[in-house]
Design an enzyme around this catalytic site. Structure first.
Site, mmCIF file in Angstrom:
data_model
loop_
_atom_site.group_PDB
_atom_site.id
_atom_site.type_symbol
_atom_site.label_atom_id
_atom_site.label_comp_id
_atom_site.label_asym_id
_atom_site.label_seq_id
_atom_site.Cartn_x
_atom_site.Cartn_y
_atom_site.Cartn_z
ATOM 1 N N ASP A 200 0.819 -1.213 0.000
ATOM 2 C CA ASP A 200 0.000 0.000 0.000
ATOM 3 C C ASP A 200 0.855 1.267 0.000
ATOM 4 O O ASP A 200 1.973 1.266 0.506
ATOM 5 C CB ASP A 200 -0.919 -0.018 1.244
ATOM 6 C CG ASP A 200 -2.033 0.994 1.132
ATOM 7 O OD1 ASP A 200 -2.360 1.422 0.003
ATOM 8 O OD2 ASP A 200 -2.592 1.367 2.178
ATOM 9 N N HIS B 143 2.089 3.107 -9.005
ATOM 10 C CA HIS B 143 1.856 1.672 -9.191
ATOM 11 C C HIS B 143 3.032 1.036 -9.950
ATOM 12 O O HIS B 143 3.463 -0.070 -9.647
ATOM 13 C CB HIS B 143 0.549 1.427 -9.948
ATOM 14 C CG HIS B 143 -0.664 1.895 -9.186
ATOM 15 N ND1 HIS B 143 -0.838 1.625 -7.847
ATOM 16 C CD2 HIS B 143 -1.748 2.613 -9.566
ATOM 17 C CE1 HIS B 143 -1.979 2.166 -7.430
ATOM 18 N NE2 HIS B 143 -2.549 2.773 -8.449
ATOM 19 N N LEU C 272 10.466 -20.586 -3.484
ATOM 20 C CA LEU C 272 9.451 -19.710 -2.873
ATOM 21 C C LEU C 272 8.141 -19.741 -3.669
ATOM 22 O O LEU C 272 8.150 -19.661 -4.889
ATOM 23 C CB LEU C 272 10.004 -18.281 -2.870
ATOM 24 C CG LEU C 272 9.048 -17.166 -2.438
ATOM 25 C CD1 LEU C 272 8.803 -17.220 -0.942
ATOM 26 C CD2 LEU C 272 9.613 -15.798 -2.831
HETATM 27 C C1 IPE Z 1 -5.382 -2.512 0.264
HETATM 28 O O1 IPE Z 1 -5.081 -1.193 0.053
HETATM 29 C C2 IPE Z 1 -5.426 -3.259 -1.026
HETATM 30 C C3 IPE Z 1 -4.161 -3.443 -1.718
HETATM 31 C C4 IPE Z 1 -2.993 -3.005 -1.323
HETATM 32 C C5 IPE Z 1 -4.235 -4.204 -2.929
HETATM 33 P P1 IPE Z 1 -6.221 -0.090 -0.135
HETATM 34 O O2 IPE Z 1 -5.509 1.184 -0.429
HETATM 35 O O3 IPE Z 1 -7.220 -0.529 -1.117
HETATM 36 O O4 IPE Z 1 -6.894 -0.075 1.313
HETATM 37 P P2 IPE Z 1 -7.683 1.087 2.044
HETATM 38 O O5 IPE Z 1 -8.724 1.602 1.101
HETATM 39 O O6 IPE Z 1 -6.693 2.137 2.397
HETATM 40 O O7 IPE Z 1 -8.247 0.426 3.264
HETATM 41 C C1 IPE Z 2 -1.734 0.216 -3.265
HETATM 42 O O1 IPE Z 2 -1.490 1.580 -3.338
HETATM 43 C C2 IPE Z 2 -2.032 -0.379 -4.611
HETATM 44 C C3 IPE Z 2 -3.407 -0.872 -4.745
HETATM 45 C C4 IPE Z 2 -4.354 -0.749 -3.863
HETATM 46 C C5 IPE Z 2 -3.725 -1.516 -5.987
HETATM 47 P P1 IPE Z 2 -2.667 2.622 -3.319
HETATM 48 O O2 IPE Z 2 -3.113 2.879 -4.727
HETATM 49 O O3 IPE Z 2 -3.745 2.210 -2.407
HETATM 50 O O4 IPE Z 2 -1.933 3.894 -2.765
HETATM 51 P P2 IPE Z 2 -2.497 4.923 -1.711
HETATM 52 O O5 IPE Z 2 -2.948 4.144 -0.522
HETATM 53 O O6 IPE Z 2 -3.613 5.651 -2.375
HETATM 54 O O7 IPE Z 2 -1.344 5.811 -1.409
HETATM 55 MG MG MG Z 3 -4.083 2.493 -0.429
#
Ligand code: IPE
Ligand code: IPE
Ligand code: MG
Length: 252
Positions: free
Chosen positions: A31, A48, A142
């Site tokens: 995240d 990403h 792994l």
């Molecule tokens: C969790 O992150 C999902 C992934 C990393 C794939 P999100 O960014 O979607 O979670 P929330 O919305 O902050 O809870």
């Molecule tokens: C995690 O990073 C990737 C996915 C959820 C696919 P985010 O896109 O949630 O990044 P933030 O949390 O908005 O910074």
């Molecule tokens: Mg996120």
């Protein structure tokens, strides 16, 4: 007996790990990509992209430490709520990643698997996943388990539906259902429960990840955004894990 390994060698920052106490299964919520990009004035998709680049180092370090299973949260059942341009960019990146990295992963004996309802993903993504899973299925290194269109609640509901179906067909007796048997109906039926959950980005929640399986996992949180995550953070998480006392509800 403890086998201590000084992971960075004598000159670098000292992180000592007990090689006899490496978690078998590590799960990571990748995240913070969007915030990483925003901080740099870049579009979220750049975050990403940068997030995907981190995987090579983390997978390599996990293999070297002889972690057996690495489960990576890549796309949740709730992530469909995002703008369709972002969802589509994420799907394209997945295809790109699998196409680009699968040969190298295969060479390194990595076995690729997925959890989550992949039938709902775009055809191109499903095709690449099948190719990668098939190519690497006999590898003994792994296991990299990618959570795609994964949600803990969705997984439990799908499991219950399958159990109900088998019960109706007379294949199982519902009275005999227990925790161990129920686990085999989850997408992670082939995996032990995670020992360690890592979540960077400063959030302290599971966001619907592995709800059943994390019952006794150790949690490790950090403020850094996923694109800045590197092997040192993995080592730090494992070092902290090794200082915890896991009691599983019993006494020390
Ligand atoms: C969790 O992150 C999902 C992934 C990393 C794939 P999100 O960014 O979607 O979670 P929330 O919305 O902050 O809870
Ligand atoms: C995690 O990073 C990737 C996915 C959820 C696919 P985010 O896109 O949630 O990044 P933030 O949390 O908005 O910074
Ligand atoms: Mg996120």
């Amino acid at each position: 007996m403890k086998t201590i390994k000084n992971i960075f060698g004598p000159k670098e920052e000292d992180i000592q790990l007990d090689m006899e106490n490496i978690p078998r299964h590590v799960a990571i919520i990748m995240d913070g990509n969007g915030r990483w990009a925003k901080k740099r004035g870049l579009p979220r998709t750049a975050g990403h992209k940068a997030g995907i680049e981190v995987l090579r180092e983390v997978i390599k370090a996990s293999s070297e430490l002889k972690i057996e299973f690495l489960t990576l949260y890549a796309f949740s059942t709730e992530n469909w709520k995002r703008p369709k341009e972002e969802v589509s960019a994420l799907m394209k990146l997945l295809v790109y990643y699998l196409q680009k990295e699968v040969k190298e992963l295969h060479k390194n004996k990595v076995r690729i698997r997925t959890i989550g309802d992949i039938t709902q993903l775009p055809h191109q993504v499903i095709g690449q996943i099948h190719k990668a899973v098939d190519l690497t299925k006999n590898n003994k290194g792994l296991t990299v388990n990618i959570a795609l269109n994964y949600g803990g609640r969705d997984e439990i509901i799908r499991a219950v539906k399958n159990i109900w179906k088998e019960n109706m067909e007379g294949n199982i007796c519902i009275e005999n259902m227990d925790e161990e048997k129920f686990s085999t109906y989850l997408d992670t039926g082939h995996l032990p429960d995670p020992d360690l959950l890592i979540r960077p980005s400063g959030e302290f929640r599971t966001s619907n990840f592995l709800l059943w399986q994390l019952a006794y996992a150790e949690f490790w949180f950090s403020n850094i955004y996923w694109p800045d995550f590197d092997k040192k953070h993995l080592y730090m998480a494992i070092r902290d894990y090794q200082m915890r006392h896991r009691r599983f509800g019993g006494l020390k």
